[in-house]
Design a protein around this motif. Structure first.
Motif, PDB file in Angstrom:
ATOM      1  N   ILE A 198      50.629  91.026  -5.987  1.00  0.00           N
ATOM      2  CA  ILE A 198      50.432  89.615  -5.643  1.00  0.00           C
ATOM      3  C   ILE A 198      51.321  88.714  -6.486  1.00  0.00           C
ATOM      4  O   ILE A 198      51.675  87.599  -6.071  1.00  0.00           O
ATOM      5  CB  ILE A 198      48.946  89.224  -5.800  1.00  0.00           C
ATOM      6  CG1 ILE A 198      48.670  87.858  -5.146  1.00  0.00           C
ATOM      7  CG2 ILE A 198      48.553  89.188  -7.263  1.00  0.00           C
ATOM      8  CD1 ILE A 198      48.806  87.844  -3.667  1.00  0.00           C
ATOM      9  N   THR A 199      51.713  89.177  -7.677  1.00  0.00           N
ATOM     10  CA  THR A 199      52.573  88.358  -8.537  1.00  0.00           C
ATOM     11  C   THR A 199      53.959  88.179  -7.928  1.00  0.00           C
ATOM     12  O   THR A 199      54.707  87.290  -8.348  1.00  0.00           O
ATOM     13  CB  THR A 199      52.718  88.970  -9.944  1.00  0.00           C
ATOM     14  OG1 THR A 199      53.417  90.227  -9.862  1.00  0.00           O
ATOM     15  CG2 THR A 199      51.364  89.200 -10.587  1.00  0.00           C
ATOM     16  N   GLN A 232      42.576  86.564  -9.752  1.00  0.00           N
ATOM     17  CA  GLN A 232      42.324  87.430  -8.605  1.00  0.00           C
ATOM     18  C   GLN A 232      42.188  88.880  -9.038  1.00  0.00           C
ATOM     19  O   GLN A 232      41.351  89.623  -8.512  1.00  0.00           O
ATOM     20  CB  GLN A 232      43.454  87.294  -7.581  1.00  0.00           C
ATOM     21  CG  GLN A 232      43.416  85.994  -6.798  1.00  0.00           C
ATOM     22  CD  GLN A 232      44.588  85.866  -5.848  1.00  0.00           C
ATOM     23  OE1 GLN A 232      45.672  86.394  -6.097  1.00  0.00           O
ATOM     24  NE2 GLN A 232      44.389  85.145  -4.761  1.00  0.00           N
ATOM     25  N   SER A 274      46.875  84.715  -9.915  1.00  0.00           N
ATOM     26  CA  SER A 274      46.919  86.179  -9.782  1.00  0.00           C
ATOM     27  C   SER A 274      46.132  86.902 -10.881  1.00  0.00           C
ATOM     28  O   SER A 274      45.444  87.889 -10.593  1.00  0.00           O
ATOM     29  CB  SER A 274      48.361  86.693  -9.714  1.00  0.00           C
ATOM     30  OG  SER A 274      49.053  86.463 -10.920  1.00  0.00           O
ATOM     31  N   HIS A 308      56.021  89.786  -1.513  1.00  0.00           N
ATOM     32  CA  HIS A 308      54.738  90.483  -1.631  1.00  0.00           C
ATOM     33  C   HIS A 308      54.744  91.751  -0.785  1.00  0.00           C
ATOM     34  O   HIS A 308      54.249  92.799  -1.212  1.00  0.00           O
ATOM     35  CB  HIS A 308      53.613  89.552  -1.190  1.00  0.00           C
ATOM     36  CG  HIS A 308      52.243  90.126  -1.385  1.00  0.00           C
ATOM     37  ND1 HIS A 308      51.112  89.529  -0.895  1.00  0.00           N
ATOM     38  CD2 HIS A 308      51.812  91.261  -2.009  1.00  0.00           C
ATOM     39  CE1 HIS A 308      50.058  90.251  -1.209  1.00  0.00           C
ATOM     40  NE2 HIS A 308      50.450  91.306  -1.881  1.00  0.00           N
ATOM     41  N   THR A 366      48.038  89.841 -15.329  1.00  0.00           N
ATOM     42  CA  THR A 366      47.422  90.376 -14.108  1.00  0.00           C
ATOM     43  C   THR A 366      47.090  91.858 -14.270  1.00  0.00           C
ATOM     44  O   THR A 366      46.041  92.320 -13.805  1.00  0.00           O
ATOM     45  CB  THR A 366      48.352  90.182 -12.896  1.00  0.00           C
ATOM     46  OG1 THR A 366      48.667  88.790 -12.763  1.00  0.00           O
ATOM     47  CG2 THR A 366      47.703  90.673 -11.614  1.00  0.00           C
TER      48      THR A 366
END
Length: 209
Positions: A134-135, A56, A53, A97, A184
């Motif tokens: 997303i984490t 990303q 993540s 998510h 992130t």
């Protein structure tokens, strides 16, 4: 009086999402999802798995900021978050998510709206917020470690070593999860800045400064 009513009516129509907006959402959702999936392949070891993540957040800043340069109406980020959460569900990653993504997308929508969709700073902050979503896919690993490892059949799909490594990382719990969220957030801010620099002309053309 009639002119004011017409102005409000035109403003209302302008704020409604049209077919072009939905096409923009669809195209960028596909691009961002494909790039994000490619980046996720680095997670083939326990150590690199928790780096997915943050990585990303950095890489996806480029296509996502181009998308944000085209966002001028409420709802576009929320729809994208729903699509991303639904994709995670299809990938058997759980509902986390989707839930977290929708909540953060609402906040991100307000951030863009407060800047009248013309603030680069607000766009970068909004990207950072949506990136953190997303984490949420890590939640089962860190807060229900053993059941996650067992239910995902990690030993069978990968190896006993992978399962042991993931268990050791997962049992670090909240502290490790907080580190991933923080990392992130930082990398997505950097990714947002990078994306803005790459597509600076697009932002200027859109009147975003």
């Amino acid at each position: 009086m009639e002119n004011k009513v017409d102005d409000r009516s035109q403003a209302s129509r302008y704020q409604k999402l049209n077919i072009t907006d939905f096409m923009t959402i669809g195209i960028f959702f596909v691009i961002i999802t494909l790039v994000g999936t490619v980046v996720a392949f680095v997670g083939i070891t326990p150590v690199t798995f928790v780096m997915v993540s943050p990585l990303q957040g950095l890489v996806l800043g480029i296509p996502t900021m181009l998308f944000y340069s085209k966002v001028k109406k409420p709802g576009m980020l929320l729809i994208t978050a729903i699509l991303s959460g639904a994709f995670s569900l299809l990938m058997a990653l759980g509902p986390y998510h989707l839930i977290v993504g929708v909540l953060l997308a609402v906040v991100a929508e307000l951030v863009l709206w407060s800047g009248q969709y013309k603030s680069v700073r607000n766009s970068i902050i909004a990207y950072m917020l949506t990136s953190i979503a997303i984490t949420a896919n890590y939640i089962p690993l860190f807060f229900a470690t053993r059941s996650y490892i067992l239910n995902s059949d990690m030993a069978g799909k990968y190896s006993e070593g992978m399962a042991r490594g993931m268990t050791e990382i997962g049992e670090r719990g909240f502290v490790m999860y907080a580190v991933i969220v923080g990392a992130t957030a930082v990398t997505s801010l950097l990714g947002g800045i990078l994306g803005k620099k790459v597509f600076d002309k697009h932002f200027r053309r859109a009147g975003i400064v």
